[in-house]
Design an enzyme around this catalytic site. Structure first.
Site, PDB file in Angstrom:
ATOM      1  N   HIS A  24       0.835  -1.208   0.000  1.00 23.14           N
ATOM      2  CA  HIS A  24       0.000   0.000   0.000  1.00 23.14           C
ATOM      3  C   HIS A  24       0.869   1.257   0.000  1.00 23.14           C
ATOM      4  O   HIS A  24       0.679   2.166  -0.827  1.00 23.14           O
ATOM      5  CB  HIS A  24      -0.918  -0.016   1.228  1.00 23.14           C
ATOM      6  N   GLU A  25       1.825   1.312   0.914  1.00 23.38           N
ATOM      7  CA  GLU A  25       2.674   2.505   1.020  1.00 23.38           C
ATOM      8  C   GLU A  25       3.604   2.651  -0.177  1.00 23.38           C
ATOM      9  O   GLU A  25       3.886   3.770  -0.620  1.00 23.38           O
ATOM     10  CB  GLU A  25       3.478   2.461   2.323  1.00 23.38           C
ATOM     11  N   HIS A  73       1.844   4.473  -2.954  1.00 21.07           N
ATOM     12  CA  HIS A  73       1.967   5.931  -2.822  1.00 21.07           C
ATOM     13  C   HIS A  73       3.354   6.398  -3.252  1.00 21.07           C
ATOM     14  O   HIS A  73       3.497   7.341  -4.032  1.00 21.07           O
ATOM     15  CB  HIS A  73       1.748   6.346  -1.361  1.00 21.07           C
ATOM     16  N   ASP A  87      -5.925   8.197   3.913  1.00 16.65           N
ATOM     17  CA  ASP A  87      -6.113   8.558   2.509  1.00 16.65           C
ATOM     18  C   ASP A  87      -7.455   9.241   2.278  1.00 16.65           C
ATOM     19  O   ASP A  87      -7.562  10.171   1.475  1.00 16.65           O
ATOM     20  CB  ASP A  87      -6.004   7.316   1.621  1.00 16.65           C
TER      21      ASP A  87
END
Length: 288
Positions: free
Chosen positions: A43-44, A47, A137
């Site tokens: 997930h990170e 980004h 988010d």
């Protein structure tokens, strides 16, 4: 290639996460922990990868026991579409992760129990991250929505107020529905502390936004948006009306008539370089 290597080197693990990992190893919950860590990391990195692609300045990718964060040296002057892409890149990773887990379960590479465990964590992290609470988010997306309609400072303050309301609702839900869930309380405390710190830094955040405009770093302005102000208006009050993605010609009026016009850079220069923090707009027109 070097920028991707630099990204990997900027991944940091919170010390508490190592403690959780050790406890997971001792109590036989390593499978659940590994699922959680994999989802958070991907997930990170979603980004971070988009941030690197857009040449953002990344400080670090920080992994926490219940999530993560990508810390960047950007202060609100990137294009809204670009920032939207960076924010949404994290949640989008959950789609292919879920599909990959399903495929592995279908061909019996992983057991059905592991697939169900992975699905639970994957969907939980996705839905939690989409809550409209800063710094999740969902909270960042809400800030973008406010920023599109309002000046930066007003959008930031409204986002904090909205986030606080939803954070309190989350706290009530945890208290009355799942009061024994320690992880839910940890998440609530983390969000409450993050909101408090963001509130404490609100003036500094606005100044950094203005400074970045003043120095012209990484700005891609989408349109000119004139600001009509009164001659007696103070410099700081005028700068509080600056919006993201816009450059402001500033029209100064006195007694309903146009007195003069300044570029926003002239106002920023007067504030930061000349230290004319308490001057009115009319005073900026006088020799200094």
């Amino acid at each position: 290639m070097n920028k991707w290597l630099d990204l990997i080197l900027k991944i940091h693990v919170h010390p508490f996460l190592w403690i959780i990992a050790a406890l997971g190893l001792l109590t036989g919950h390593m499978k659940a922990l590994l699922c959680l860590l994999l989802i958070v990391l991907i997930h990170e990195l979603g980004h971070a990868a988009l941030a690197v692609f857009f040449s953002w300045r990344i400080k670090r990718v920080f992994l926490l026991p219940f999530g993560g964060t990508v810390e960047v040296e950007e202060h609100g002057n990137r294009p809204l579409k670009e920032e939207f892409a960076v924010i949404i890149a994290g949640p989008l990773q959950h789609i292919w992760l879920q599909f990959a887990a399903w495929m592995l379960a279908e061909v019996s590479v992983i057991h059905q129990h592991t697939f169900e465990l992975f699905t639970f964590y994957n969907l939980s992290i996705l839905f939690v991250n989409l809550l409209p609470i800063w710094p999740l988010d969902g909270g960042k997306l809400l800030f973008l929505l406010f920023s599109k309609q309002l000046p930066f400072q007003k959008a930031h303050r409204l986002n904090l107020k909205t986030s606080l309301c939803f954070c309190l609702l989350l706290g009530c839900w945890v208290l009355f529905v799942i009061p024994l869930q320690i992880s839910a309380w940890v998440l609530f405390v983390f969000l409450a502390v993050s909101l408090f710190e963001e509130y404490r830094q609100r003036h500094y955040i606005h100044v950094r936004f203005l400074l970045e405009r003043y120095y012209g770093k990484n700005r891609e302005l989408e349109k000119l948006l004139p600001l009509t102000v009164k001659a007696e208006d103070k410099v700081y009050h005028v700068m509080a009306e600056f919006k993201r993605g816009c450059k402001h010609p500033i029209i100064i009026e006195k007694s309903g008539q146009k007195l003069s016009q300044l570029d926003e850079n002239e106002v920023l220069h007067a504030y930061f370089a000349d230290k004319r923090t308490n001057s009115s707009m009319e005073e900026l027109l006088l020799p200094y």
